[in-house]
Write an enzyme that holds these catalytic residues in place. Structure first.
Site, PDB file in Angstrom:
ATOM      1  N   HIS A   1       2.327 -35.827   2.661  1.00  0.00           N
ATOM      2  CA  HIS A   1       1.766 -34.671   2.646  1.00  0.00           C
ATOM      3  C   HIS A   1       1.680 -34.033   1.433  1.00  0.00           C
ATOM      4  O   HIS A   1       0.445 -33.488   0.970  1.00  0.00           O
ATOM      5  CB  HIS A   1       2.374 -33.733   3.635  1.00  0.00           C
ATOM      6  N   GLU A   2       2.545 -33.900   0.456  1.00  0.00           N
ATOM      7  CA  GLU A   2       2.419 -33.251  -0.791  1.00  0.00           C
ATOM      8  C   GLU A   2       1.634 -34.009  -1.622  1.00  0.00           C
ATOM      9  O   GLU A   2       1.149 -33.544  -2.440  1.00  0.00           O
ATOM     10  CB  GLU A   2       3.994 -33.063  -1.485  1.00  0.00           C
TER      11      GLU A   2
ATOM     12  N   GLU B   1       4.364 -20.726  -5.186  1.00  0.00           N
ATOM     13  CA  GLU B   1       3.253 -20.477  -4.173  1.00  0.00           C
ATOM     14  C   GLU B   1       3.746 -19.486  -3.135  1.00  0.00           C
ATOM     15  O   GLU B   1       4.781 -19.622  -2.627  1.00  0.00           O
ATOM     16  CB  GLU B   1       2.885 -21.494  -3.352  1.00  0.00           C
TER      17      GLU B   1
ATOM     18  N   HIS C   1      -1.862 -33.271  -1.556  1.00  0.00           N
ATOM     19  CA  HIS C   1      -2.082 -32.012  -2.303  1.00  0.00           C
ATOM     20  C   HIS C   1      -2.433 -32.329  -3.669  1.00  0.00           C
ATOM     21  O   HIS C   1      -3.105 -31.533  -4.480  1.00  0.00           O
ATOM     22  CB  HIS C   1      -0.932 -31.171  -2.307  1.00  0.00           C
TER      23      HIS C   1
ATOM     24  N   ASN D   1       3.882 -28.716  -6.271  1.00  0.00           N
ATOM     25  CA  ASN D   1       3.620 -28.567  -7.762  1.00  0.00           C
ATOM     26  C   ASN D   1       3.020 -29.664  -8.643  1.00  0.00           C
ATOM     27  O   ASN D   1       3.733 -30.827  -8.101  1.00  0.00           O
ATOM     28  CB  ASN D   1       4.759 -28.038  -8.700  1.00  0.00           C
TER      29      ASN D   1
ATOM     30  N   MET E   1       7.169 -28.614  -1.935  1.00  0.00           N
ATOM     31  CA  MET E   1       6.305 -27.824  -2.419  1.00  0.00           C
ATOM     32  C   MET E   1       5.297 -28.775  -3.309  1.00  0.00           C
ATOM     33  O   MET E   1       5.986 -29.621  -4.226  1.00  0.00           O
ATOM     34  CB  MET E   1       6.772 -26.640  -3.304  1.00  0.00           C
TER      35      MET E   1
ATOM     36  N   GLY F   1       9.628 -26.391   3.292  1.00  0.00           N
ATOM     37  CA  GLY F   1      10.191 -27.649   3.282  1.00  0.00           C
ATOM     38  C   GLY F   1      10.093 -28.391   1.881  1.00  0.00           C
ATOM     39  O   GLY F   1      10.982 -29.163   1.566  1.00  0.00           O
TER      40      GLY F   1
HETATM   41 ZN   LIG Z   1       1.173 -28.400   2.456  1.00  0.00          ZN
END
Ligand SMILES: [Zn+2]
Length: 903
Positions: A332-333, A141, A336, A300, A298, A296
């Site tokens: 947070h991840e 990203e 996503h 994926n 990602m 910080g």
């Molecule tokens: Zn994010």
């Protein structure tokens, strides 16, 4: 400013074909730091065409073949391939035109270098018994998938992926999906695999084939290869009862510190499933922790990656702030996995949808269910809303939804507007419509866009369906316009009068700049005749001004709960009364209310709308406060003032320190230095905050205690006698009040830190030193001994360090070219510029700043330069307006209070 389609089309891939499925094979050679690849891409032809255009850069592309089913007899097209370096594309011409409605397959061989650029397929390393050991992982990203394999590298172009990794037999290979098979290569008959070994022996290699992914965007594809270890747990889906495996992978030196993040994953996953009413769609979820990492973490799909500070903690010796950071990042991840991965923004202008939502969901709504003791609803204001308000108060800010036609610019919008302002205005919306309905709307939205793409309007439609309200009308200006309002409140005989206007930190908004009318949820707290308080959640300011009936003689307040994304300006008399009410035992004002009062008072003072001494009096009046978050807000506002008044003479600096010692030393005395087991988290954090601030302000007894601990550490190299929550304060004080010996111990700690907390603490110490020759030693060390990914930490800490003053800015000037080169592949140079300018506060500074960048290549800095310059001018304006007001107030405070001894 919104999407400019004419401009955008130049940068977007042609729509003549659509990728459906990729079959990618990558052979990783960790010894030579190279990879070889072969990919086939199945494409639907949407228009008659003679060319295929796809993204690629930094790859050697060869043996390009276009195979068309329609053109019978299985023969392949003769092709000619051109490259457009600037747009990072290959253009393949085919001999016979491809027909609309037919299917073709692109087949490409390629190879490339595993670079150290922290993007594409890149290398990371660690030391084991003095030996450097390498591994490789991906970071795609926003636009780096094209560095690893030829691709239609845009979020809208979703496809399924079959990934195969060829690697040394003793290593571990990972990807988004679980491995379907893993075999040694001895006697392989696979024709494609065989071609990877036409010049070498396949003995000692293996091939790992992963299951097919669901349709997904290229930027969340991931794979990795190295000597990884893992820990494992599982969770049971509340929707299907199915059990899924969760693993965390890391190298042997880190794996013992990764359990906490793994457990957080297992706790949050079922919560997300319940809230969204959609099961996690993949068979597994892994997290890979890497020594070298750009951001910080990602998201994926199925293989989250992240840096050590985001995921490693020694649980025996964990401090609360490290745990909070890990839990916050992981939650947070995981958010996503739904928001971003199942449903993806159509283009980068809607990045805020991904990030704002993951921030609000991950770091607040879901985290609060797991760790209610952390009061994340209240800390959200300090961690997100405050920083977004600060950036968005600049003339050079941009709308949350901003046109980003050019790939060069995409990285620049990963800023606090996309994350924190977006999360804050979504939070404001969720409070206005009610959290339950808000989440119901989100679930409706996600279900309508499974494995597809979306834009903001789609989310609004979902929330509209759940609430029956006109959401675009309410939200559009918060998303599409720059800035935010200040609401000026005056009292009338019947109640209050409210007026909105755009807020600038420089206080010089022109009529033209003040044309936006926001729909402002007012959340008005008022008190009735019986003393009962109510909050009106439905009141909304839709016009320039309005009146509202309430009894002004009883406690009242606007923006109750402090969830609105705006400032409120009261009269000085009312502000004083609000301050008194905030401290009254049994007050109706919550902690976020108190935080907001202080923050608004200082910000309005900085812009000239309020008085700085008035804000300082409000803070001084709040000395009896016992809540951690209120103190945290006070501390951050006072450091804001300290960092503007830092060079206004030794007396002023001393007076400021005296004031700070007066506030924080009594708290240290009350709470002591011990952290009893099972203690309330609020007390833990308040003690840590008070000791850190008192030490910074030179409180004698506190500094001596920390120095004693550090001396013991320097002797024994053991941290056992320092409470984990105080390692940072200890190292910082050691640097700030120490000499060469302390500096050397801190440097050695940085080079061989026992855990990420100690490493960050050592950076804080190395950048707190006061002596010029030690400052020079720290600056020399940055480019000679610091991991590239850590350089920006040094710049951030140094930039905020009053001891360094303008030295950080001078350092950046001297080393700009080299820093720019070190960060060639990523955007960390923007942080270096931002923090180098952090203490600049005069018109001369603004001139120097402009002059320095005049003949530089500033293509990566188009946003940060004007923002920094606005910041310098705002500080200069604040000083001009309020310099003497503050100096006088501090003097008076010193004269009328007892002085805590200083070191
Ligand atoms: Zn994010």
């Amino acid at each position: 400013m919104s999407t400019n389609t004419a401009d955008e089309s130049k940068y977007r891939l042609p729509t003549n074909v659509k990728p459906i499925h990729y079959n990618i094979t990558i052979k990783t050679d960790l010894e030579t730091q190279e990879f070889q690849g072969y990919t086939t891409v199945d494409l639907n032809v949407l228009e008659d065409t003679s060319s295929l255009v796809f993204n690629t850069t930094k790859l050697n592309i060869h043996d390009v073949v276009v195979h068309s089913e329609a053109q019978k007899s299985q023969e392949t097209q003769t092709v000619n391939t051109d490259f457009d370096q600037k747009l990072e594309r290959a253009i393949v011409q085919v001999a016979n035109p491809l027909k609309k409605g037919s299917k073709v397959q692109l087949r490409v061989w390629f190879d490339g270098k595993i670079t150290d650029e922290l993007m594409g397929y890149y290398t990371s390393s660690y030391e084991d018994n003095g030996k450097k050991i390498y591994y490789a992982l991906t970071q795609f990203e926003p636009t780096a998938a094209r560095r690893a394999f030829p691709s239609w590298d845009e979020p809208l172009l979703k496809a399924t992926f079959d990934i195969t990794l060829i690697s040394r037999a003793e290593t571990v290979s990972l990807s988004n999906m679980p491995a379907a098979s893993e075999d040694s290569l001895d006697g392989t008959t696979d024709e494609i695999i065989g071609k990877f070994f036409k010049d070498s022996d396949p003995a000692g290699w293996k091939v790992t084939k992963f299951e097919t992914t669901p349709p997904m965007s290229t930027y969340i594809v991931a794979y990795a290869n190295g000597p990884f270890k893992h820990l494992e747990t599982s969770y049971t889906s509340p929707l299907s009862g199915k059990k899924r495996t969760l693993r965390v992978y890391a190298t042997s030196d880190l794996i013992d510190q990764t359990k906490f993040g793994l457990d957080v994953g297992a706790k949050v996953l079922p919560e997300y499933e319940k809230v969204f009413d959609i099961e996690y769609p993949l068979p597994k979820l892994d997290t890979l922790v890497a020594h070298d990492f750009d951001a910080g973490a990602m998201e994926n799909w199925g293989l989250i990656t992240g840096r050590t500070t985001a995921y490693c903690v020694d649980e025996e010796r964990a401090d609360v702030s490290a745990k909070r950071q890990i839990a916050s990042t992981q939650s947070h991840e995981v958010a996503h996995m739904w928001f971003g991965n199942i449903t993806t923004m159509s283009w980068w202008d809607n990045l805020w949808l991904n990030e704002g939502f993951a921030t609000l969901m991950g770091e607040v709504i879901i985290l609060n269910k797991i760790f209610p003791e952390w009061k994340v609803y209240a800390s959200f204001y300090i961690e997100h809303t405050e920083s977004a308000l600060s950036l968005d108060a600049k003339r050079s800010s941009h709308p949350i939804q901003v046109a980003v036609p050019n790939a060069e610019d995409i990285n620049q919008i990963f800023d606090s507007l996309s994350y924190s302002k977006a999360a804050s205005v979504l939070r404001m919306l969720s409070v206005y419509v009610g959290e339950e309905k808000f989440l119901k709307g989100v679930s409706i939205y996600l279900k309508k866009h499974l494995y597809a793409n979306s834009v903001a309007e789609d989310l609004w439609r979902g929330i509209q369906e759940a609430t029956g309200l006109d959401i675009p009308e309410l939200m559009n200006n918060w998303i599409l316009k720059t800035g935010f309002p200040v609401v000026t409140v005056t009292e009338t005989p019947e109640g209050i009068h409210l007026r909105q206007g755009r807020f600038f930190e420089t206080g010089d908004v022109t009529e033209e700049e003040n044309s936006t009318i926001w729909q402002i949820p007012l959340t008005i707290l008022s008190t009735d005749a019986d003393g009962k308080t109510t909050i009106d959640n439905k009141a909304i300011l839709k016009t320039r001004e309005m009146t509202y009936k309430l009894d002004v003689n009883k406690p009242w307040k606007i923006n109750a709960g402090n969830t609105g994304f705006y400032r409120v300006l009261y009269t000085p008399e009312r502000l004083k009364k609000l301050g008194e009410e905030a401290l009254r035992p049994g007050t109706a004002f919550t902690v976020p209310d108190r935080l907001g009062l202080v923050s608004d008072a200082i910000s309005l003072a900085s812009s000239g709308l309020g008085s700085t001494s008035g804000a300082l009096s409000l803070i001084s009046g709040m000395r009896g406060e016992t809540d951690y978050l209120s103190w945290s807000g006070i501390a951050s506002q006072l450091s804001r003032i300290s960092r503007v008044w830092w060079d206004q003479g030794d007396n002023t600096r001393d007076d400021m320190q005296t004031f700070l010692r007066g506030l924080f030393t009594p708290i240290v005395r009350r709470l002591g230095y011990e952290y009893p087991k099972g203690e309330d988290v609020d007390n833990v954090q308040l003690r840590t905050l008070a000791i850190g601030n008192a030490a910074n302000a030179g409180a004698k007894e506190v500094v001596e205690k920390l120095q004693e601990w550090f001396a013991e550490y320097a002797k024994t190299k053991s941290l056992d006698h320092i409470p984990p929550d105080l390692v940072r304060a200890t190292f910082t004080a050691a640097g700030k009040y120490g000499g060469k010996h302390e500096w050397e111990v801190l440097r050695d700690t940085y080079l061989a830190a026992p855990n990420p907390t100690a490493r960050t603490a050592s950076i804080s110490g190395l950048t707190a030193v006061k002596e010029p020759e030690l400052q020079k030693a720290t600056m020399d060390f940055i480019l000679s001994g610091v991991r590239t990914q850590d350089i920006f930490y040094f710049m951030v800490y140094m930039g905020r360090s009053v001891a360094f003053g303008r030295e950080t800015w001078h350092y950046l000037q001297r080393n700009y070219d080299e820093l720019d080169k070190r960060f060639e592949g990523n955007f960390q140079i923007t942080y270096c510029v931002e923090y180098a300018a952090f203490l600049l506060n005069s018109d001369k500074d603004a001139e120097d700043f402009t002059a320095f960048f005049k003949d530089k290549d500033t293509s990566k800095l188009t946003m940060i330069l004007p923002q920094s310059l606005d910041g310098i001018r705002a500080k200069s304006g604040w000083l001009k307006r309020s310099k003497d007001d503050v100096i006088h107030w501090l003097e008076e405070w010193r004269k009328s209070n007892s002085i805590e001894p200083k070191i």
